[in-house]
Design an enzyme around this catalytic site. Structure first.
Site, PDB file in Angstrom:
ATOM      1  N   ASP A  13       0.815  -1.224   0.000  1.00 60.19           N
ATOM      2  CA  ASP A  13       0.000   0.000   0.000  1.00 60.19           C
ATOM      3  C   ASP A  13       0.846   1.270   0.000  1.00 60.19           C
ATOM      4  OD1 ASP A  13      -2.298  -1.659   0.309  1.00 60.19           O
ATOM      5  OD2 ASP A  13      -1.840  -1.785   2.441  1.00 60.19           O
ATOM      6  N   LYS A  16       1.828   2.262  -5.132  1.00 62.14           N
ATOM      7  CA  LYS A  16       2.543   1.795  -6.334  1.00 62.14           C
ATOM      8  C   LYS A  16       1.768   2.070  -7.608  1.00 62.14           C
ATOM      9  CE  LYS A  16       3.098  -2.474  -4.624  1.00 62.14           C
ATOM     10  NZ  LYS A  16       2.833  -2.334  -3.202  1.00 62.14           N
ATOM     11  N   GLY A  40      -4.060  -4.906  -4.795  1.00 65.63           N
ATOM     12  CA  GLY A  40      -5.116  -3.982  -5.241  1.00 65.63           C
ATOM     13  C   GLY A  40      -4.477  -2.708  -5.733  1.00 65.63           C
ATOM     14  N   HIS A  41      -4.548  -2.447  -7.013  1.00 65.78           N
ATOM     15  CA  HIS A  41      -3.981  -1.223  -7.566  1.00 65.78           C
ATOM     16  C   HIS A  41      -5.089  -0.375  -8.172  1.00 65.78           C
ATOM     17  CE1 HIS A  41       0.201  -3.248  -8.154  1.00 65.78           C
ATOM     18  NE2 HIS A  41      -0.085  -2.990  -6.910  1.00 65.78           N
ATOM     19  N   GLN A 224       2.233  -6.263  -3.139  1.00 65.09           N
ATOM     20  CA  GLN A 224       2.491  -6.214  -1.692  1.00 65.09           C
ATOM     21  C   GLN A 224       3.776  -5.404  -1.411  1.00 65.09           C
ATOM     22  OE1 GLN A 224       1.817  -9.787  -2.877  1.00 65.09           O
ATOM     23  NE2 GLN A 224      -0.254  -8.981  -2.798  1.00 65.09           N
TER      24      GLN A 224
HETATM   25  P1  IMP Z   1      -2.406 -12.961   2.223  1.00 65.05           P
HETATM   26  O1  IMP Z   1      -1.468 -12.429   1.203  1.00 65.05           O
HETATM   27  O2  IMP Z   1      -3.840 -12.804   1.838  1.00 65.05           O
HETATM   28  O3  IMP Z   1      -2.063 -14.355   2.647  1.00 65.05           O
HETATM   29  O4  IMP Z   1      -2.222 -12.049   3.549  1.00 65.05           O
HETATM   30  C1  IMP Z   1      -1.027 -12.092   4.342  1.00 65.05           C
HETATM   31  C2  IMP Z   1      -0.663 -10.704   4.876  1.00 65.05           C
HETATM   32  O5  IMP Z   1      -0.302  -9.867   3.770  1.00 65.05           O
HETATM   33  C3  IMP Z   1      -1.808  -9.980   5.587  1.00 65.05           C
HETATM   34  O6  IMP Z   1      -1.245  -9.199   6.633  1.00 65.05           O
HETATM   35  C4  IMP Z   1      -2.383  -9.061   4.514  1.00 65.05           C
HETATM   36  O7  IMP Z   1      -3.007  -7.922   5.065  1.00 65.05           O
HETATM   37  C5  IMP Z   1      -1.101  -8.683   3.771  1.00 65.05           C
HETATM   38  N1  IMP Z   1      -1.340  -8.321   2.364  1.00 65.05           N
HETATM   39  C6  IMP Z   1      -1.596  -9.130   1.324  1.00 65.05           C
HETATM   40  N2  IMP Z   1      -1.736  -8.452   0.184  1.00 65.05           N
HETATM   41  C7  IMP Z   1      -1.540  -7.157   0.496  1.00 65.05           C
HETATM   42  C8  IMP Z   1      -1.522  -5.944  -0.284  1.00 65.05           C
HETATM   43  O8  IMP Z   1      -1.680  -5.927  -1.504  1.00 65.05           O
HETATM   44  N3  IMP Z   1      -1.275  -4.798   0.427  1.00 65.05           N
HETATM   45  C9  IMP Z   1      -1.032  -4.792   1.781  1.00 65.05           C
HETATM   46  N4  IMP Z   1      -1.029  -5.895   2.524  1.00 65.05           N
HETATM   47  C10 IMP Z   1      -1.285  -7.065   1.900  1.00 65.05           C
END
Ligand code: IMP
Length: 431
Positions: A13, A16, A40-41, A224
């Protein structure tokens, strides 16, 4: 020739989307190499807002080849949904401009179910995942049970792989009190969705190899952030893929020598969604100010983000392990109006001072931030597009960060508008 890798250098977040869009307008090819639709972009082009989860950002721009690499875990139903939604907004998506690796692995409905069941079963230990099945799908990949896209053309293989996954998943499902996998239906659904995506599936490493011979510009779009990296992040509060720049090579199938410039996107303060350590987290009125001004709500899950001061210890470590060549500092305008701004410069643990994040879960939760304060700026930087126009205190803040991290800030964004950007060095102009 220069290929650029963009990664988030905090916990995701970092903003990007806007920079990736600007860079993708200069690239020939845009590649996603890890993660899935947990990303999410948001892109705003000519007043139209596009929300992307799985597709590379270049997809909204005509003439760009977009590639989903083998390192991605792909939910085919979500993919089709995203394609249809963009097509309804007038975006052209065909097998010519979207190619998906035949060695990418599938996310199936029972991965998503398992993700949610685990999160709900233990509030104390939950990771705050996006519940999209990312972790369970990568587990099956490592466990060598997955279905890869290239196998979908052989119905017998698909049946065998579903059986194999059921052998692993059914006991887990029974533990959580849910029915075994409905193998026949899953199989039918998979074959059905395959007919909608098969035109896009190809050995993309060959396409990338040819593009390198033809000296095309490639943008690798990380999702991420580096602190969510499975190996180097704040484990276990991480995602299940490698988010560092080096994975652009593995996750797409090109040699690491072709990753020429690594740009780390860094928010001017720190945020995090989900559980896990966050040494510079704020709980006072400064949190309110950052959260409100920065509109810190998760794009994917709608959860409020945790907020804190800039942590230069973490970003310096990320810069070193990821080989970051330049930083893009985003959301500088959110810091407008603070009397003083703090920057975490080291940690205290017991009587010791350290300048890195320790590896153990217990020590990570024990570190206390040590801050340096600098004067804030009283005028607004919002919309400034020229370095010389920034207030002196804002320049001093940026220069302080550069000194702490040991990497130059090449780009600064001063509002959500694409044009409100100060470019000191364009990554694609670098040799
Ligand atoms: P997962 O990727 O759904 O398994 O989540 C694992 C961790 O990564 C959690 O703390 C989510 O909030 C974080 N996370 C996953 N994708 C994103 C993203 O695109 N932005 C910020 N945090 C993310």
């Amino acid at each position: 020739m220069v290929n650029v890798v963009v990664i988030g250098s905090q916990w995701g977040d970092e903003g990007k989307g806007k920079l990736v869009d600007w860079l993708s307008s200069q690239a020939d090819i845009v590649v996603r190499f890890q993660g899935g639709h947990n990303a999410g972009h948001t892109l705003v082009i000519d007043d139209v807002t596009y929300k992307l989860s799985l597709l590379p950002s270049g997809i909204v721009r005509p003439g760009k080849l977009c590639i989903i690499g083998n390192g991605v875990v792909l939910d085919p139903w979500k993919l089709v949904e995203e394609i249809h939604s963009l097509q309804s907004e007038g975006v052209t998506i065909t097998p010519e401009n979207l190619k998906i690796s035949d060695t990418a692995t599938l996310i199936l409905p029972f991965h998503k179910e398992l993700d949610a069941m685990r999160e709900d079963s233990s509030p104390k230990n939950n990771l705050g995942t996006t519940r999209r099945g990312i972790g369970p799908a990568y587990e099956d990949k490592v466990g060598r049970r997955s279905i890869r896209l290239g196998d979908l053309k052989d119905p017998k293989t698909v049946k065998n792989r579903v059986d194999l996954m059921a052998l692993h998943h059914d006991p887990l499902r029974s533990y959580f009190g849910v029915n075994p996998i409905d193998k026949e239906n899953i199989y039918k659904d998979i074959m059905n969705i395959f007919s909608k995506i098969k035109g896009h599936i190809s050995p993309v490493w060959q396409e990338l190899r040819n593009s390198i011979y033809q000296k095309k510009k490639i943008l690798f779009e990380g999702a991420q952030g580096a602190l969510l990296d499975l190996d180097h992040g704040t484990y276990p509060y991480v995602t299940s893929s490698n988010t560092l720049a080096g994975y652009a090579s593995i996750g797409s199938g090109i040699g690491p020598q072709h990753l020429n410039y690594i740009l780390g996107i860094t928010k001017a303060y720190t945020t995090r969604v989900g559980s896990g350590p966050f040494p510079s987290e704020l709980f006072d009125k400064n949190f309110d100010q950052l959260a409100k001004r920065g509109n810190e709500i998760g794009t994917v899950t709608g959860r409020p983000r945790r907020c804190g001061w800039f942590d230069s210890v973490l970003v310096k470590q990320v810069a070193q392990i990821s080989g970051i060549k330049g930083l893009a500092l985003t959301k500088l305008d959110v810091l407008d109006g603070f009397d003083e701004i703090k920057i975490c410069i080291k940690y205290k643990i017991g009587n010791k001072f350290i300048d890195y994040i320790p590896s153990s879960i217990s020590e990570q939760s024990e570190v206390e931030p040590v801050y340096e304060s600098i004067r804030g700026w009283k005028t607004s930087v919002r919309g400034i597009r020229n370095w010389l126009d920034l207030p002196r205190e804002a320049k001093e803040y940026i220069q302080f960060l550069e000194k702490q991290i040991g990497v130059d800030v090449d780009i600064i964004t001063t509002s959500p508008e694409r044009e409100d950007t100060i470019v000191k060095r364009n990554p694609f102009d670098e040799i």
